[in-house]
Scaffold this motif. Structure first.
Motif, PDB file in Angstrom:
ATOM      1  N   GLN A   1       0.844  -1.195   0.000  1.00  0.00           N
ATOM      2  CA  GLN A   1       0.000   0.000   0.000  1.00  0.00           C
ATOM      3  C   GLN A   1       0.878   1.243   0.000  1.00  0.00           C
ATOM      4  O   GLN A   1       1.822   1.337   0.783  1.00  0.00           O
ATOM      5  N   THR A   2       0.551   2.173  -0.878  1.00  0.00           N
ATOM      6  CA  THR A   2       1.211   3.476  -0.834  1.00  0.00           C
ATOM      7  C   THR A   2       0.509   4.303   0.225  1.00  0.00           C
ATOM      8  O   THR A   2      -0.698   4.535   0.146  1.00  0.00           O
ATOM      9  N   LEU A   3       1.259   4.718   1.232  1.00  0.00           N
ATOM     10  CA  LEU A   3       0.692   5.510   2.311  1.00  0.00           C
ATOM     11  C   LEU A   3       0.772   6.996   2.009  1.00  0.00           C
ATOM     12  O   LEU A   3      -0.094   7.767   2.423  1.00  0.00           O
ATOM     13  N   LYS A   4       1.828   7.400   1.302  1.00  0.00           N
ATOM     14  CA  LYS A   4       1.987   8.807   0.969  1.00  0.00           C
ATOM     15  C   LYS A   4       2.849   8.923  -0.280  1.00  0.00           C
ATOM     16  O   LYS A   4       3.866   8.254  -0.398  1.00  0.00           O
ATOM     17  N   ALA A   5       2.444   9.773  -1.193  1.00  0.00           N
ATOM     18  CA  ALA A   5       3.237  10.107  -2.376  1.00  0.00           C
ATOM     19  C   ALA A   5       2.933  11.569  -2.681  1.00  0.00           C
ATOM     20  O   ALA A   5       1.915  11.892  -3.282  1.00  0.00           O
ATOM     21  N   SER A   6       3.819  12.442  -2.232  1.00  0.00           N
ATOM     22  CA  SER A   6       3.568  13.864  -2.423  1.00  0.00           C
ATOM     23  C   SER A   6       4.840  14.561  -2.874  1.00  0.00           C
ATOM     24  O   SER A   6       5.944  14.116  -2.582  1.00  0.00           O
ATOM     25  N   ALA A   7       4.644  15.642  -3.596  1.00  0.00           N
ATOM     26  CA  ALA A   7       5.772  16.460  -4.043  1.00  0.00           C
ATOM     27  C   ALA A   7       5.299  17.895  -4.133  1.00  0.00           C
ATOM     28  O   ALA A   7       4.124  18.171  -4.375  1.00  0.00           O
ATOM     29  N   GLN A   8       6.221  18.794  -3.937  1.00  0.00           N
ATOM     30  CA  GLN A   8       5.922  20.219  -4.032  1.00  0.00           C
ATOM     31  C   GLN A   8       7.020  20.871  -4.851  1.00  0.00           C
ATOM     32  O   GLN A   8       8.194  20.743  -4.537  1.00  0.00           O
TER      33      GLN A   8
END
Length: 146
Positions: free
Chosen positions: A13-20
């Motif tokens: 499971q991907t719990l978090k995938a974020s970018a800024q």
């Protein structure tokens, strides 16, 4: 280790995938130079139930910051494997490292996906071998609070 001491990844499971992306100097649709990212990788094991010690969860988190922005990816996997705590330390570490080795390709895929979508240039993380990483982590002295 015997042939019965195997690690099987049963769920990811991907719990978090974020970018800024930093657009303080204007937004461009061109690709961004991602060579300056220096990722930090952490991992932990959790969720082992005393009634089912052969089921174990592992989580790998990769974070990175650079002038162009930042990203964080966190992926967890559910494994079936012998109870590492019931084995000699070296054999238990080897099983846990096998679990991390099985999970890391999913982390790499998420890093490529999120950096491609946000930075218009995908970061392809190199394969990582976790052999010996648990023993090294245990030998490090704990960080002191400042």
């Amino acid at each position: 280790m015997s042939a019965s001491d195997t690690v099987t990844l049963t769920d990811v499971q991907t719990l978090k995938a974020s970018a800024q992306r930093d657009d303080s100097e204007g937004l461009t649709f061109g690709p961004v130079d991602l060579s300056e990212f220096a990722p930090q990788i952490t991992f932990d094991f959790f969720g082992r139930d005393k009634d089912t010690p052969e089921r174990q969860c592992a989580r790998i988190t990769v974070t990175a910051e650079a002038a162009v922005g930042s990203f964080e990816v966190q992926v967890a996997g559910l494994f079936t494997m012998p109870d590492a705590e019931s084995l000699p330390e070296a054999e238990g570490n080897q099983l846990l490292e096998q679990a991390l080795d099985a999970l890391f390709p999913f982390v790499r895929a998420e890093i490529t996906d999120v950096t491609t979508r946000v930075f218009n240039s995908g970061l392809l993380a190199p394969p990582l071998d976790f052999s010996g990483q648990l023993a090294k982590a245990r030998r490090r002295p704990p960080k002191r609070a400042s």
